[in-house]
Every structure is written in structure tokens, then in C-alpha cells.
Scaffold this motif. Structure first.
Motif, PDB file in Angstrom:
ATOM      1  N   THR A  21       0.834  -1.200   0.000  1.00  0.00           N
ATOM      2  CA  THR A  21       0.000   0.000   0.000  1.00  0.00           C
ATOM      3  C   THR A  21       0.871   1.254   0.000  1.00  0.00           C
ATOM      4  O   THR A  21       0.608   2.210  -0.738  1.00  0.00           O
ATOM      5  CB  THR A  21      -0.947   0.017   1.214  1.00  0.00           C
ATOM      6  OG1 THR A  21      -1.763  -1.156   1.190  1.00  0.00           O
ATOM      7  CG2 THR A  21      -1.847   1.244   1.199  1.00  0.00           C
ATOM      8  N   LEU A  81      -9.924  -0.390   2.388  1.00  0.00           N
ATOM      9  CA  LEU A  81      -8.628  -0.676   1.764  1.00  0.00           C
ATOM     10  C   LEU A  81      -8.800  -1.433   0.444  1.00  0.00           C
ATOM     11  O   LEU A  81      -8.094  -1.156  -0.533  1.00  0.00           O
ATOM     12  CB  LEU A  81      -7.747  -1.475   2.725  1.00  0.00           C
ATOM     13  CG  LEU A  81      -7.134  -0.672   3.871  1.00  0.00           C
ATOM     14  CD1 LEU A  81      -6.472  -1.606   4.877  1.00  0.00           C
ATOM     15  CD2 LEU A  81      -6.134   0.352   3.348  1.00  0.00           C
ATOM     16  N   ALA A 118      -5.576   5.790   1.121  1.00  0.00           N
ATOM     17  CA  ALA A 118      -4.565   4.777   1.467  1.00  0.00           C
ATOM     18  C   ALA A 118      -3.911   5.042   2.804  1.00  0.00           C
ATOM     19  O   ALA A 118      -3.350   4.124   3.423  1.00  0.00           O
ATOM     20  CB  ALA A 118      -3.495   4.718   0.372  1.00  0.00           C
ATOM     21  N   MET A 181      -1.848  -5.150  -4.486  1.00  0.00           N
ATOM     22  CA  MET A 181      -2.476  -4.525  -3.322  1.00  0.00           C
ATOM     23  C   MET A 181      -3.898  -5.048  -3.134  1.00  0.00           C
ATOM     24  O   MET A 181      -4.339  -5.295  -2.003  1.00  0.00           O
ATOM     25  CB  MET A 181      -2.487  -3.005  -3.490  1.00  0.00           C
ATOM     26  CG  MET A 181      -3.172  -2.275  -2.338  1.00  0.00           C
ATOM     27  SD  MET A 181      -3.286  -0.489  -2.608  1.00  0.00           S
ATOM     28  CE  MET A 181      -4.385  -0.031  -1.236  1.00  0.00           C
ATOM     29  N   THR A 185      -4.947  -6.877   0.336  1.00  0.00           N
ATOM     30  CA  THR A 185      -5.970  -6.330   1.232  1.00  0.00           C
ATOM     31  C   THR A 185      -7.206  -7.221   1.287  1.00  0.00           C
ATOM     32  O   THR A 185      -7.891  -7.270   2.316  1.00  0.00           O
ATOM     33  CB  THR A 185      -6.380  -4.907   0.785  1.00  0.00           C
ATOM     34  OG1 THR A 185      -6.776  -4.934  -0.604  1.00  0.00           O
ATOM     35  CG2 THR A 185      -5.226  -3.939   0.942  1.00  0.00           C
TER      36      THR A 185
END
Length: 445
Positions: A21, A81, A118, A181, A185
Motif C-alpha cells: 500500500t 482498503l 490509502a 495490493m 488487502t
């Protein structure tokens, strides 16, 4: 699977999420530096259009940071996220495929929303990590950011030889990391603290037990429940007389962190080298890679020294070094007797080094420490929004200032560094080695 193996897997996934991230944040922010010369040429951008293309991400980030906190409180940290990763992915694809300036502005605004949102990842990591791993995992976000910036500079340098539309490849390289990412997440568990605020203690226990064991998890669960009951804050509490100076200090430091000119140097670095040294695009982008390496190395140094040397000494030394670097850069660009390429990169690198070891990381350490616990989230959110708005103003105005003031713009940045020193000396307390409760009492004296 043994308990130690579950903990290792759990911590590894959290570490990957924090790192990737941060990386996506840094890459998305800095990739415009390599794309900017090609965009200016292909779309025949005017000075103000160029400033808008580079800076509009900051406006999106201000909105994203403002929305991320309330949304994560309502929907959960993990869902926000995951949504942020999706926005990163969409913005990278749109940026790479843009066929006019309007689409590019929309895509970079979306990227800004993701950049702002973020920054809940440090909050998530702090809430979900084992105590012994918390410091390391939170610091991985900053490592990811500087690594992403360096990767963006390397991408710009290598893609520069691909022709006039090489900027599409630069933006497109954000897609793989956005996908990574998204995966990282998606597999994360929800924050146990958020689950408890929603009354879902059984699910919170299922998250905590593999990390701490049943007994310790039960104790941690009770501790979190008691802490949540004590917390009841309103935005109005930020303006209470007892913490007014904490808010002023946080806002001034947030604005100072961008008005010293760091993103003018980071995002317009290749353009500065092309203008001042007469270098071609590829050579200027290679210089930006060196800049990224310096930023990375001195960010690591800051992590090792911030708790040893203290916040205030590093801030003062860093601002002094940045101010001197800006003056040297101004003098170097203004002296027509020197060869065009003589010593131009050195003051830029020294400026970035002093920033990376002081104001860059320390601003958020101080801001996270100076607010009382019940309003810390609101205080940090306000500082972040103000920082992004100020960053938009600086990055938008920089090309116009270069056009109107010429090299004198660096003299202005030096003056802001001096003003920062004059503010920090009397008003910013040293927080090294003090508990959060001790720091809180400073503002009520």
C-alpha cells in the motif's frame, strides 16, 4: 498448523499489505515526474495546464483523506482498503489509456482519492498488529512509500526511450502493483478494534486468538472494549482552549512539510534539470533516479535516528540544510558564468536528503503524538487535508512561479525554511521519550 506458524502467516500478510500500500502510494504520486515532459509535448500543455495535471492528484487526496476515516468507521477498515486498491487500479488504467487532457485529469483525480484513502493503512496496521511487531509493521508503510517513489523514477528513466507515448507505459506500470495490493488487502482480516465498536466481539476474538492465544486475546479484548467506551470525540473538541496550540502546531507543521518545496523538486525534478542544465529527457530522468536513491537511503537513516536524536533537533537541522540547499540552487541557476551542467544536481540531492531525514517522516510522528487520544484521529485527518490542499497550491503554482519569478522561486523556498525554524524553536515541544499522557499535559500548562 501451530500457533507460531499462524502468527508468522498473520504478521506476514499484514506486513505485505503495509508495504504494497505504501509502495502504491509512492509510485502513484511520483510517476507524473517522468510522464510530465512527454505529456506537455503531446498535449501541448500551457503553463497552468501543466501545473493542473501535476497537482490535481493533491486535491483528490484531500477529499480521499477526508472521506476515508468516516467510511472506515462505518464500513470497516478492510473494505475501504480493498476499495482503495480498486480505485488505484482503475486510475492507472484510465491514465495509461487517456486520449485527451480531460480524461487524464479525471484519472489523476481518482488516483488522488486513492492516495488520500490509502493513509488509513497505518491506522489499520496499528489496530491489528501484535504489540511486539507494531512499530516495525507501521514503519513498513514509509519504506513502501519511498520504494514506490524510487520505482517510479526508475520506470520513467527506462520507459523514456519508448517514444513520445512512453508516458502510457509509465502509468500502466501502476497496474501490477495495484493488483497485488488488491489481493493483499482482500485476504486481510477485519480490524478487531473496529469489530468491537460494532459489537461483534466473537469475530474480534477469532481475529485475535491466532495471534495471542485464547487467554491473552481475552485480556486484549477487554482492554479494547474499555478503551472504546472511554472514547467519545467530536470535531468541535479540536478547538478546545486547552489543545488549541496542539492544533496550530500540527497544522503549521503539515503546511510547512509541503511548502518548503519538496514536491516541486520531486515532481518537477526532471524539468528543473532540463531547464537548468540543458539535459535531454533521458539524462534528466536518470538524475531523478539518483534523487530517488538518496530519498530512500536517508528515509532509512531517519527511522534509525528519530528516537535517538529527538524530533526537534532533526527538524531544525533539516530545515537549515534545506534552506542552504535552496540558496545554493538559486545561486547556481542564477550564475551565468558557470557551465550549464556544473553542480546543479548536488543542491537538489542535498535538499532531498535533509528533507528525508527530518521533516518528511517526523511531521507525522509529531502529529500522531501531540493530540489527545480521543481526538487523535480527527486531528490527524484535519492536518492531512490541510497538507494536501497546501500541496496542491504549491505544485500547481510552481510552473507559474518559475515563469514569473524565474530562479527566484528557490529563494522563496529558502525563506519558508527559515520561517519554519523561527516557528519550531519557541513553539514545538520535544516529544522524544515522553508518554502520550505526558505530551497531552504540555498543552494544558
Amino acid at each position: 498448523m501451530t500457533s507460531s506458524h499462524r502468527v508468522t502467516r498473520y504478521v506476514s500478510v499484514a506486513a505485505l499489505a503495509a508495504l504494497i500500500t505504501g509502495f502504491q502510494y509512492g509510485f502513484t504520486l511520483a510517476i507524473i515526474a517522468g510522464a510530465e515532459p512527454f505529456l506537455a509535448d503531446q498535449f501541448q500543455l500551457s503553463t497552468w495546464q501543466l501545473g493542473l495535471v501535476v497537482s490535481n492528484l493533491s486535491l483528490g487526496a484531500a477529499v480521499g483523506s477526508l472521506l476515508a476515516g468516516p467510511l472506515s468507521d462505518r464500513l470497516g477498515r478492510r473494505k475501504v482498503l480493498v476499495a482503495t486498491a480498486l480505485v488505484f487500479l482503475v486510475s492507472a488504467v484510465l491514465s495509461a489509456a487517456a486520449n485527451n487532457i480531460s480524461i487524464l485529469l479525471v484519472s489523476r483525480s481518482l488516483a488522488g482519492l486513492a492516495v488520500g484513502a490509502a493513509m488509513i493503512i497505518p491506522l489499520y496496521v496499528a489496530e491489528i498488529s501484535p504489540a511486539k511487531s507494531r512499530g516495525l509493521l507501521v514503519s513498513l508503510v514509509q519504506i513502501g512509500i519511498v520504494t514506490g517513489i524510487l520505482a517510479a523514477f526508475c520506470t520513467g528513466w527506462k520507459a523514456a526511450d519508448l517514444g513520445s507515448e512512453s508516458w502510457r507505459w509509465m502509468f500502466g506500470m501502476g497496474v501490477p502493483s495495484a493488483l497485488l495490493m488488491l489481493v493483499a488487502t482482500f485476504v486481510l482480516p477485519e480490524s478487531p478494534r473496529w469489530l468491537i465498536t460494532r459489537g461483534n466481539t466473537q469475530e474480534a476474538m477469532r481475529v485475535l486468538a491466532p495471534v495471542m492465544g485464547e487467554s491473552e486475546a481475552s485480556n486484549e479484548l477487554r482492554t479494547i472494549e474499555e478503551a472504546v467506551k472511554r472514547e467519545s470525540a467530536r470535531w468541535q473538541d479540536l478547538f478546545h482552549r486547552k489543545i488549541r496550540w496542539a492544533l496550530i502546531t500540527g497544522l503549521v507543521l503539515a503546511v510547512l512539510s509541503v511548502t518548503v518545496g519538496i514536491n516541486a523538486v520531486i515532481l518537477y525534478g526532471p524539468a528543473i534539470l532540463m531547464r537548468g542544465a540543458g539535459e535531454d529527457v533521458s539524462t534528466a530522468l536518470r538524475g531523478a533516479v539518483v534523487l530517488g536513491c538518496v530519498n530512500f537511503a536517508f528515509s532509512l537513516l531517519a527511522m534509525l535516528t528519530i528516537d535517538k536524536l529527538g524530533r526537534k533537533p532533526l527538524l531544525l537541522c533539516g530545515l537549515a540544510g534545506m534552506g542552504i540547499s535552496m540558496l545554493v540552487l538559486w545561486f547556481r541557476l542564477s550564475d551565468s558564468t558557470l557551465p550549464a551542467s556544473s553542480g546543479l544536481l548536488a543542491p537538489i540531492l542535498s535538499f532531498v536528503a535533509f528533507y528525508a531525514v527530518s521533516l518528511g517522516p517526523i511531521i507525522w510522528v509529531i502529529v500522531s503524538e501531540i493530540f489527545p487520544t480521543k481526538i487523535r484521529g480527527a486531528g490527524m485527518a484535519m492536518c492531512m487535508v490541510i497538507m494536501y490542499v497546501a500541496d496542491f497550491a504549491v505544485t500547481f503554482a510552481f510552473p507559474l512561479m518559475m515563469e514569473r519569478l524565474g530562479n527566484g522561486v528557490f529563494y522563496v523556498f529558502a525563506g519558508i525554511c527559515i520561517a519554519g525554524i523561527l516557528f519550531i524553536l519557541p513553539f514545538v515541544p520535544e516529544t522524544k521519550g515522553k508518554s502520550l499522557e505526558e505530551i497531552e499535559t504540555m498543552w494544558s500548562r
